[in-house]
Scaffold this motif. Sequence first.
Motif, mmCIF file in Angstrom:
data_model
loop_
_atom_site.group_PDB
_atom_site.id
_atom_site.type_symbol
_atom_site.label_atom_id
_atom_site.label_comp_id
_atom_site.label_asym_id
_atom_site.label_seq_id
_atom_site.Cartn_x
_atom_site.Cartn_y
_atom_site.Cartn_z
ATOM 1 N N ASN A 16 0.817 -1.212 0.000
ATOM 2 C CA ASN A 16 0.000 0.000 0.000
ATOM 3 C C ASN A 16 0.850 1.261 0.000
ATOM 4 O OD1 ASN A 16 -2.142 -1.747 0.224
ATOM 5 N ND2 ASN A 16 -2.570 -1.306 2.383
ATOM 6 N N GLU A 17 2.067 1.184 0.582
ATOM 7 C CA GLU A 17 2.884 2.388 0.702
ATOM 8 C C GLU A 17 3.395 2.880 -0.647
ATOM 9 O OE1 GLU A 17 3.747 -0.628 1.411
ATOM 10 O OE2 GLU A 17 5.904 -0.983 1.254
ATOM 11 N N ILE A 18 3.488 1.974 -1.623
ATOM 12 C CA ILE A 18 3.883 2.395 -2.977
ATOM 13 C C ILE A 18 2.672 3.035 -3.658
ATOM 14 C CG2 ILE A 18 4.829 1.648 -5.194
ATOM 15 C CD1 ILE A 18 6.814 1.103 -2.982
ATOM 16 N N LEU A 19 1.504 2.418 -3.501
ATOM 17 C CA LEU A 19 0.290 2.912 -4.160
ATOM 18 C C LEU A 19 -0.217 4.214 -3.556
ATOM 19 C CD1 LEU A 19 -1.563 -0.475 -4.681
ATOM 20 C CD2 LEU A 19 -0.618 1.009 -6.469
ATOM 21 N N SER A 20 0.180 4.515 -2.319
ATOM 22 C CA SER A 20 -0.242 5.789 -1.724
ATOM 23 C C SER A 20 0.693 6.918 -2.156
ATOM 24 C CB SER A 20 -0.244 5.689 -0.198
ATOM 25 O OG SER A 20 1.086 5.719 0.297
ATOM 26 N N GLY A 21 1.803 6.565 -2.793
ATOM 27 C CA GLY A 21 2.773 7.588 -3.203
ATOM 28 C C GLY A 21 3.774 7.937 -2.116
ATOM 29 N N ARG A 22 3.628 7.330 -0.960
ATOM 30 C CA ARG A 22 4.478 7.683 0.170
ATOM 31 C C ARG A 22 5.905 7.167 0.005
ATOM 32 N NH1 ARG A 22 5.947 5.664 4.994
ATOM 33 N NH2 ARG A 22 6.327 7.284 6.550
ATOM 34 N N THR A 23 6.022 5.947 -0.505
ATOM 35 C CA THR A 23 7.342 5.355 -0.722
ATOM 36 C C THR A 23 7.575 5.211 -2.215
ATOM 37 O OG1 THR A 23 7.205 4.122 1.351
ATOM 38 C CG2 THR A 23 8.764 3.318 -0.282
ATOM 39 N N ILE A 24 8.770 5.624 -2.655
ATOM 40 C CA ILE A 24 9.126 5.499 -4.067
ATOM 41 C C ILE A 24 9.804 4.144 -4.269
ATOM 42 C CG2 ILE A 24 10.407 6.562 -5.976
ATOM 43 C CD1 ILE A 24 8.476 8.524 -4.784
ATOM 44 N N VAL A 47 1.996 -3.411 -9.479
ATOM 45 C CA VAL A 47 2.023 -2.946 -8.094
ATOM 46 C C VAL A 47 0.642 -3.239 -7.527
ATOM 47 C CG1 VAL A 47 2.520 -1.030 -6.541
ATOM 48 C CG2 VAL A 47 3.529 -1.050 -8.845
ATOM 49 N N VAL A 48 0.579 -4.078 -6.497
ATOM 50 C CA VAL A 48 -0.712 -4.451 -5.923
ATOM 51 C C VAL A 48 -0.758 -4.109 -4.439
ATOM 52 C CG1 VAL A 48 -1.070 -6.312 -7.604
ATOM 53 C CG2 VAL A 48 -0.044 -6.833 -5.391
#
Lengths: 256, 256
Positions: A16-24, A47-48
């Motif tokens: 989820n942290e990739i999909l929220s934009g928080r982690t690159i 990315v799921v």
Amino acid sequence: MSAPKTVTAALIIIGNEILSGRTIDKNLPFLATRLNDIGVQLRECRVVADVEDEIVQAVNALRRKYDYVFTTGGIGPTHDDITADSVAKAFGVPIGHHPEAVEILKSHYAKTGAELNEARLRMARIPQGGTMVENPISRAPGFQIENVFVLAGIPAVAQAMFESLKHRIAGGAPVRSTATAVHLGEGVIARGLGELQARYPDVDIGSYPFYRGGRYGTSLVCRSADEARLKDATGELRTLLSGLGGEPLPDVNDPA
Amino acid sequence: MSAPKTVTAALIIIGNEILSGRTIDKNLPFLATRLNDIGVQLRECRVVADVEDEIVQAVNALRRKYDYVFTTGGIGPTHDDITADSVAKAFGVPIGHHPEAVEILKSHYAKTGAELNEARLRMARIPQGGTMVENPISRAPGFQIENVFVLAGIPAVAQAMFESLKHRIAGGAPVRSTATAVHLGEGVIARGLGELQARYPDVDIGSYPFYRGGRYGTSLVCRSADEARLKDATGELRTLLSGLGGEPLPDVNDPA
């Protein structure tokens, strides 16, 4: 002599942290580059979210379509770490504590003095039929089941795990590439480039516009597993660009 | 009062240059953040090659599953720009030159003095039933067809196109988040965190280990569209961490 085999891979980034934009994400560019070094072409990435059904569907779609599948993320001790269970479900096998993985964690936590509690022991669970992938950094292992490799999400750990497992990969011919940048618009180059591509179906010619320092330009990338053809196509490309008035610029790595 | 609607989106990144590792994608983190600002949650992303079948399959799988789909890349004038044709094929509609898009390009190239050749005119092609998405930077438009938005790959252009189209998006409640970092291992926090998550099913609690400056730690991220519940969960989380001896660290943006 037969042509070298094309070997393909897909990557599933779980989190989820990739999909929220928080982690690159940093694992895609690393794996793409290192896989190519050993003759494997990354063909797709998904990315799921941290949702079992999503992981199961992605694993099952991609493991049948590509020679290898890599996953990153979701193998820690917390409630949102559901990758191992989801991969077991995708293969329809049970999951349990792997004796060797348990020993590694016991020895690690004995050294650090921290408690090997139930949550941490979860990290020693591997789907039936799977084998460990060593983690020289934080010890809790990844695993391989058939053509699927399950790695950590932290880039330093994912990278170390990849170095641990790469001898298990049977690669084909590595793809070589050349990059040529010019201060010409894509629209000027397009016709000649399309003709060049038609004559070199075995060379993948990509055209990437960029805007830098107030000027537009284009990076032309040729990629092929056949070095002689790559050289010929690049030579013809440079002749084409010179004829259009484009002088090659110093190398650029990221045209975006 | 009924709960605010959850509105979802998926992103399809089209381009061999991302899959080769040569170009680092910047559109996912941008769109994830900006979509959330307007109440849309990015739920999935696929990176696919410049191959028609792959694009068609991804568009058709995702447009039925999510409220909105965004694509980036592959809308320039060269032979490898096949996004518009692939999206037309996914919808089973013909594609042709859009009169308004042609006028925009005519006017743009008249100003710059460059030739509006056949390759450049290809950028005015939009699938039947589609509408333009304005490109204030390099003029060649993106387009919308039903719930699918087709944007450029260059981040500055994709971002400008997003600002042009965002009024067409009907969002739900934006998700708010809190981040708390501590120098505690995930394994110490895991049990209490799992219990907290069970009591707050409407708050998504993520746990992300990091390794920085020689020390391990964990970032805990709470996300929810319900601000009161978010505040309560974060309060309980901080009590839990203090009880375990973890003092909150200064904000960290990227735990990886």
